[in-house]
Design a protein around this motif. Structure first.
Motif, PDB file in Angstrom:
ATOM      1  N   LEU A 117      87.213  12.682  33.654  1.00 44.66           N
ATOM      2  CA  LEU A 117      88.045  12.939  34.833  1.00 44.66           C
ATOM      3  C   LEU A 117      88.246  11.676  35.669  1.00 44.66           C
ATOM      4  O   LEU A 117      89.346  11.442  36.186  1.00 44.66           O
ATOM      5  CB  LEU A 117      87.436  14.063  35.670  1.00 44.66           C
ATOM      6  N   LEU A 118      87.205  10.875  35.798  1.00 41.28           N
ATOM      7  CA  LEU A 118      87.349   9.624  36.559  1.00 41.28           C
ATOM      8  C   LEU A 118      88.374   8.695  35.910  1.00 41.28           C
ATOM      9  O   LEU A 118      89.130   8.014  36.613  1.00 41.28           O
ATOM     10  CB  LEU A 118      85.997   8.922  36.704  1.00 41.28           C
ATOM     11  N   GLU A 119      88.429   8.680  34.583  1.00 39.93           N
ATOM     12  CA  GLU A 119      89.437   7.870  33.891  1.00 39.93           C
ATOM     13  C   GLU A 119      90.838   8.382  34.180  1.00 39.93           C
ATOM     14  O   GLU A 119      91.760   7.591  34.380  1.00 39.93           O
ATOM     15  CB  GLU A 119      89.167   7.871  32.384  1.00 39.93           C
ATOM     16  N   ILE A 120      90.989   9.693  34.186  1.00 38.57           N
ATOM     17  CA  ILE A 120      92.305  10.284  34.468  1.00 38.57           C
ATOM     18  C   ILE A 120      92.767   9.929  35.877  1.00 38.57           C
ATOM     19  O   ILE A 120      93.937   9.637  36.107  1.00 38.57           O
ATOM     20  CB  ILE A 120      92.268  11.822  34.285  1.00 38.57           C
ATOM     21  N   PHE A 121      91.831   9.907  36.819  1.00 35.49           N
ATOM     22  CA  PHE A 121      92.184   9.716  38.227  1.00 35.49           C
ATOM     23  C   PHE A 121      91.823   8.326  38.757  1.00 35.49           C
ATOM     24  O   PHE A 121      91.686   8.132  39.955  1.00 35.49           O
ATOM     25  CB  PHE A 121      91.523  10.804  39.078  1.00 35.49           C
TER      26      PHE A 121
END
Length: 108
Positions: free
Chosen positions: A20-24
């Motif tokens: 999720l951190l990569e996505i955001f």
């Protein structure tokens, strides 16, 4: 009933947080704290949903329940928890998705 070990839960949670951190990662600086909190909650719920899913797969979605002289079939407690949590998880993911700039596809 626990299905996943503490270590496995932590591994799954960290993996989901990283995804999720990569996505955001391109979220505006002034929104990062809010997004980080939502990611933390989403990762927690994700792991709990996996565990609940395994319990439901193992025990079924309903169970025979006896209370005194009465005997009946009821929804498995894990199923109730799963249904409530999946709704909250979906809401959290939807809130996170609102931070993706229009026209920018998330990296999955």
């Amino acid at each position: 009933m626990k299905v996943l070990t503490k270590k496995k839960k932590l591994e799954l949670k960290e993996k989901k947080k990283t995804e999720l951190l990569e996505i955001f990662e391109n979220v505006k600086e002034n929104k990062k704290t809010l997004v980080a909190g939502l990611i933390e909650q989403a990762a927690f719920m994700y792991v709990q949903l996996i565990e609940l899913n395994e319990i439901i797969e193992k025990n079924g979605s309903v169970e025979d329940f006896k209370q005194g002289k009465q005997s009946f079939t009821r929804e498995q407690p894990a199923m109730k928890t799963y249904n409530a949590m999946i709704k909250n998880y979906n809401i959290t993911i939807k809130q996170l998705a609102e931070f993706i700039p229009p026209g920018e596809a998330p990296k999955y």
